[in-house]
Design a protein around this motif. Sequence first.
Motif, mmCIF file in Angstrom:
data_model
loop_
_atom_site.group_PDB
_atom_site.id
_atom_site.type_symbol
_atom_site.label_atom_id
_atom_site.label_comp_id
_atom_site.label_asym_id
_atom_site.label_seq_id
_atom_site.Cartn_x
_atom_site.Cartn_y
_atom_site.Cartn_z
ATOM 1 N N GLU A 40 0.899 -1.189 0.073
ATOM 2 C CA GLU A 40 -0.094 -0.061 -0.003
ATOM 3 C C GLU A 40 0.659 1.327 0.126
ATOM 4 O O GLU A 40 0.648 2.173 0.679
ATOM 5 N N ARG B 273 1.395 0.096 9.597
ATOM 6 C CA ARG B 273 1.605 1.295 8.759
ATOM 7 C C ARG B 273 2.157 2.358 9.621
ATOM 8 O O ARG B 273 1.508 2.666 10.858
ATOM 9 N N GLU C 113 1.903 5.219 10.126
ATOM 10 C CA GLU C 113 1.270 6.449 9.869
ATOM 11 C C GLU C 113 1.788 7.772 10.612
ATOM 12 O O GLU C 113 1.749 7.848 11.823
ATOM 13 N N HIS D 19 -6.638 6.230 12.933
ATOM 14 C CA HIS D 19 -5.395 5.757 12.485
ATOM 15 C C HIS D 19 -4.476 4.941 13.540
ATOM 16 O O HIS D 19 -4.134 5.891 14.467
ATOM 17 N N LEU D 20 -4.435 3.763 13.437
ATOM 18 C CA LEU D 20 -3.466 3.093 14.398
ATOM 19 C C LEU D 20 -2.191 2.770 13.542
ATOM 20 O O LEU D 20 -2.054 2.440 12.383
ATOM 21 N N PHE E 87 -2.928 -2.544 13.352
ATOM 22 C CA PHE E 87 -4.464 -2.601 13.325
ATOM 23 C C PHE E 87 -4.466 -4.077 12.513
ATOM 24 O O PHE E 87 -3.847 -4.759 11.894
ATOM 25 N N MET F 22 -6.798 -6.620 10.180
ATOM 26 C CA MET F 22 -7.495 -6.471 8.848
ATOM 27 C C MET F 22 -8.045 -7.832 8.165
ATOM 28 O O MET F 22 -7.393 -8.643 8.377
ATOM 29 N N GLU G 144 -13.639 5.856 6.303
ATOM 30 C CA GLU G 144 -13.726 4.620 5.210
ATOM 31 C C GLU G 144 -13.544 3.403 6.331
ATOM 32 O O GLU G 144 -12.598 3.110 7.122
ATOM 33 N N ILE G 145 -14.226 2.255 6.130
ATOM 34 C CA ILE G 145 -14.208 1.147 6.944
ATOM 35 C C ILE G 145 -13.688 0.039 6.064
ATOM 36 O O ILE G 145 -13.131 -1.036 6.516
ATOM 37 N N ILE G 146 -14.025 0.243 4.743
ATOM 38 C CA ILE G 146 -13.521 -1.099 3.607
ATOM 39 C C ILE G 146 -13.059 -0.184 2.329
ATOM 40 O O ILE G 146 -13.741 0.812 2.029
ATOM 41 N N GLY H 241 -10.844 -5.207 1.976
ATOM 42 C CA GLY H 241 -10.055 -5.080 3.120
ATOM 43 C C GLY H 241 -10.880 -4.204 4.166
ATOM 44 O O GLY H 241 -11.257 -3.332 3.772
ATOM 45 N N GLY I 144 -11.045 -2.791 8.114
ATOM 46 C CA GLY I 144 -10.191 -2.572 8.966
ATOM 47 C C GLY I 144 -11.186 -2.838 10.592
ATOM 48 O O GLY I 144 -12.197 -2.405 10.661
ATOM 49 N N ARG J 273 -11.826 0.245 12.937
ATOM 50 C CA ARG J 273 -12.549 1.297 12.612
ATOM 51 C C ARG J 273 -13.909 0.776 12.841
ATOM 52 O O ARG J 273 -14.723 1.382 13.146
#
Length: 430
Positions: free
Chosen positions: A164, A207, A209, A216-217, A220, A222, A353-355, A399, A401, A404
């Motif tokens: 990603e 990630r 981030e 954001h974690l 996480f 998925m 966004e969850i997916i 995907g 999360g 989330r």
Amino acid sequence: MLHTSIEEIAKYNGKEVKLQGWLYNLRSSGKIHFLQVRDGSGFIQGVMVKNDVGEELFNKVKEMSQESSVTVEGIVKEDHRAPSGYELSITNVELVHKADEYPISKKEHGTDFLMDHRHLWLRSPRQVAIMKIRDTLVKATRDFFHKDGFTLVDAPILTPSSCEGTTTLFETDYFDTKAYLSQSGQLYMEAAALALGKVYCFGPTFRAEKSKTRRHLIEFWMIEPEMAYVEFEENLQIQENYLTYIVEEVLEHNKKELEVLDRDLTKLESIKAPFPRITYDKAIELLQEKGEDIKWGDDFGAPHETIIAEQFQKPVFVTHYPTKIKSFYMKPDPQRPEVVLAADLLAPEGYGEIIGGSERISSLDLLMERVEQENLPLDAYQWYIDLRKYGSVPHSGFGLGLERTVAWVCGLDHIRETIPFPRMLNRMYP
Ligand code: ATP
Ligand code: MG
Ligand code: MG
Ligand code: MG
């Protein structure tokens, strides 16, 4: 005496039972103690009357501090006013370990303090409720996919390349070369789908981030299904049915926990497939009408996602994003290659966004073109490119999360409470 858990207490109405747990709270009047006891499966109130148990035991209990571990014996009594529906008429209490003065009290604590004490904070009714709902979502996920013929396939955590984008990669030494912590198991799931048809992986992803947000974690979990012979439209239907199912399961099994969290149930009861859709083009127009400074080709920020989602009562699919802002493996729309056959599912109530999902590129030539455009290292991706040489088929996946989704289902302000020990930009302790 019958040894049980608070969760099972209803079975023992009128009987004497033994519970093993911790003293969550003690309130006393001169002649009565009210002990709130927790055992991991639930919370129950016990009543101890001095005249019934005698002065010695009564005074011993007075000395017991919050979070001391205790064995409690008593008679189960139905009581409609009690949160669990039952009360315990206590006959005996034994101290297992007397707790030091407990740092977390009923008063309001700051977030940093609570996060520093996460190992203890987890014991609170609210955190227990969140962990129970997280568990239901995981079980419901496994049940949904297995009922539908999917096989769980695990993806590696140490990977030779990114999935990603390279900006959020964690790099580590791998003997005399480099490895990266997995950002997504997807590419491996594509290989697995060509072996097993319908597969999913469910594991931790990482990630780096670098911005602080409430969603954001750094680490996480998925859930990533991948399906051979499934095209764009069917992929969206599977997502709707999946989300509908896991929300229904929480509503069925976690009434008590949702109540602890003060969750507005009507917000969850309305989550039924099908979900509304809006194209990226229309979403841009909408944002511009609302006065947002955004143009075609820009990616959405969190506030944009919130504005879009606010137009709908249910989760909404945003479809057909510009190819240049999405990942290299997403299939461009044959009618209009500047957009991809991808959709993000935005949760209601500002959860974003969850997916993220899409149909994948199945043509070797097209994939090579995208790999070159993105300057990806050929040797690292050779195995992935191979998949287009040996029985390539249309295939799709997505995907979701987990954290989330937990945040949204539980109605939490911040993602940090959704995982037992969160990893964040400024925090890796405890
Ligand atoms: P975002 O746009 O919010 O950064 P993304 O598009 O980078 O998310 P994907 O790569 O599409 O995320 O990953 C799929 C799903 O994983 C997301 O829809 C989201 O539910 C979840 N997710 C992604 N990044 C994170 C993160 N840092 N912490 C928690 N969940 C995440
Ligand atoms: Mg991201
Ligand atoms: Mg995104
Ligand atoms: Mg995404």
